[in-house]
Write a protein that holds these residues in place. Structure first.
Motif, short mmCIF file in Angstrom:
data_model
loop_
_atom_site.label_atom_id
_atom_site.label_comp_id
_atom_site.label_asym_id
_atom_site.label_seq_id
_atom_site.Cartn_x
_atom_site.Cartn_y
_atom_site.Cartn_z
N ILE A 60 0.86 -1.19 0.00
CA ILE A 60 0.00 0.00 0.00
C ILE A 60 0.89 1.23 0.00
O ILE A 60 1.75 1.38 0.87
N PHE A 61 0.69 2.11 -1.00
CA PHE A 61 1.38 3.40 -1.01
C PHE A 61 0.49 4.40 -0.29
O PHE A 61 -0.72 4.45 -0.54
N VAL A 62 1.08 5.20 0.59
CA VAL A 62 0.33 6.20 1.37
C VAL A 62 0.82 7.59 0.96
O VAL A 62 1.97 7.94 1.20
N GLY A 63 -0.07 8.36 0.34
CA GLY A 63 0.30 9.69 -0.11
C GLY A 63 0.24 10.73 0.99
O GLY A 63 1.06 11.64 1.05
N GLY A 64 -0.76 10.62 1.87
CA GLY A 64 -0.93 11.57 2.97
C GLY A 64 -0.80 10.88 4.31
O GLY A 64 -1.42 9.85 4.56
N VAL B 196 3.95 7.65 7.23
CA VAL B 196 4.34 9.00 6.85
C VAL B 196 3.99 9.20 5.38
O VAL B 196 3.85 8.24 4.63
N ALA B 197 3.83 10.44 4.99
CA ALA B 197 3.49 10.75 3.60
C ALA B 197 4.56 10.22 2.65
O ALA B 197 5.75 10.35 2.91
N GLY B 198 4.13 9.57 1.59
CA GLY B 198 5.04 9.06 0.58
C GLY B 198 5.64 7.71 0.90
O GLY B 198 6.54 7.25 0.21
N SER B 199 5.12 7.04 1.93
CA SER B 199 5.68 5.75 2.32
C SER B 199 4.92 4.59 1.67
O SER B 199 3.79 4.74 1.22
N THR B 200 5.59 3.44 1.62
CA THR B 200 4.98 2.22 1.13
C THR B 200 4.97 1.21 2.27
O THR B 200 6.01 0.94 2.87
N ILE B 201 3.79 0.67 2.56
CA ILE B 201 3.64 -0.33 3.61
C ILE B 201 3.59 -1.70 2.92
O ILE B 201 2.72 -1.93 2.07
N LEU B 202 4.49 -2.58 3.27
CA LEU B 202 4.57 -3.89 2.62
C LEU B 202 3.64 -4.88 3.32
O LEU B 202 4.07 -5.75 4.07
#
Length: 90
Positions: A39-43, A62-68
Protein backbone atom coordinates in the motif's frame (compact mmCIF):
# COMPACT_ATOMS: atom_id res chain seq x y z
CA UNK A 1 18.32 -5.00 10.41
CA UNK A 2 18.29 -5.09 6.62
CA UNK A 3 16.08 -2.61 4.81
CA UNK A 4 13.73 -4.24 2.34
CA UNK A 5 13.88 -2.76 -1.15
CA UNK A 6 10.48 -2.03 -2.71
CA UNK A 7 9.70 -4.26 -5.64
CA UNK A 8 8.62 -3.16 -9.09
CA UNK A 9 4.84 -2.85 -9.24
CA UNK A 10 3.07 -3.04 -12.58
CA UNK A 11 -0.56 -2.52 -11.54
CA UNK A 12 -2.21 -0.14 -9.10
CA UNK A 13 -5.69 0.79 -7.88
CA UNK A 14 -6.82 3.76 -5.83
CA UNK A 15 -8.06 2.62 -2.42
CA UNK A 16 -11.49 3.70 -1.23
CA UNK A 17 -11.62 3.27 2.54
CA UNK A 18 -14.51 0.99 3.52
CA UNK A 19 -15.56 -1.11 6.49
CA UNK A 20 -17.19 -3.68 4.18
CA UNK A 21 -15.79 -3.62 0.63
CA UNK A 22 -12.55 -5.48 -0.19
CA UNK A 23 -9.60 -4.09 -2.15
CA UNK A 24 -8.78 -5.58 -5.50
CA UNK A 25 -10.55 -7.38 -8.27
CA UNK A 26 -12.39 -10.65 -7.98
CA UNK A 27 -10.97 -13.43 -10.11
CA UNK A 28 -13.36 -15.44 -12.24
CA UNK A 29 -11.88 -18.78 -11.18
CA UNK A 30 -12.38 -18.85 -7.43
CA UNK A 31 -14.41 -15.77 -6.55
CA UNK A 32 -11.70 -14.39 -4.24
CA UNK A 33 -10.20 -10.93 -4.52
CA UNK A 34 -6.58 -10.60 -5.64
CA UNK A 35 -4.76 -8.97 -2.72
CA UNK A 36 -2.30 -6.11 -3.19
CA UNK A 37 1.40 -6.64 -2.51
CA UNK A 38 1.78 -3.26 -0.81
CA UNK A 39 0.00 0.00 0.00
CA UNK A 40 1.38 3.40 -1.01
CA UNK A 41 0.33 6.20 1.37
CA UNK A 42 0.30 9.69 -0.11
CA UNK A 43 -0.93 11.57 2.97
CA UNK A 44 0.34 10.80 6.46
CA UNK A 45 -1.87 9.14 9.05
CA UNK A 46 -3.05 5.81 10.41
CA UNK A 47 -3.94 2.91 8.11
CA UNK A 48 -6.28 0.35 9.66
CA UNK A 49 -5.76 -2.77 7.55
CA UNK A 50 -7.76 -5.99 7.63
CA UNK A 51 -5.92 -9.26 6.93
CA UNK A 52 -7.40 -12.07 4.81
CA UNK A 53 -8.29 -13.88 8.06
CA UNK A 54 -10.16 -10.81 9.38
CA UNK A 55 -7.61 -9.53 11.91
CA UNK A 56 -7.04 -5.77 12.04
CA UNK A 57 -3.84 -3.84 12.59
CA UNK A 58 -3.11 -0.12 12.66
CA UNK A 59 -0.04 1.18 10.82
CA UNK A 60 1.28 4.72 11.34
CA UNK A 61 2.43 5.92 7.94
CA UNK A 62 4.34 9.00 6.85
CA UNK A 63 3.49 10.75 3.60
CA UNK A 64 5.04 9.06 0.58
CA UNK A 65 5.68 5.75 2.32
CA UNK A 66 4.98 2.22 1.13
CA UNK A 67 3.64 -0.33 3.61
CA UNK A 68 4.57 -3.89 2.62
CA UNK A 69 1.31 -5.61 3.60
CA UNK A 70 -1.39 -7.55 1.70
CA UNK A 71 -4.68 -6.54 3.29
CA UNK A 72 -8.09 -7.54 2.00
CA UNK A 73 -9.47 -4.16 3.09
CA UNK A 74 -8.55 -0.77 4.54
CA UNK A 75 -11.19 0.23 7.07
CA UNK A 76 -12.77 3.65 6.89
CA UNK A 77 -13.19 3.76 10.67
CA UNK A 78 -10.02 5.16 12.31
CA UNK A 79 -8.03 5.37 9.04
CA UNK A 80 -6.72 8.92 8.76
CA UNK A 81 -4.15 8.44 5.98
CA UNK A 82 -5.11 9.76 2.54
CA UNK A 83 -4.27 9.22 -1.13
CA UNK A 84 -3.72 5.48 -0.68
CA UNK A 85 -2.96 3.23 -3.64
CA UNK A 86 -2.94 -0.58 -3.74
CA UNK A 87 0.19 -1.86 -5.54
CA UNK A 88 0.29 -5.20 -7.33
CA UNK A 89 2.93 -7.40 -8.97
CA UNK A 90 1.15 -9.29 -11.73
Amino acid sequence: MAVQTPAAYNKWLAITKSDTIAIGETTAGDGNAVLPDAIFVGGAGNVVAVSPSGDTATFAAVAGSTILISPKRVNSTSTTATAMVALFQV
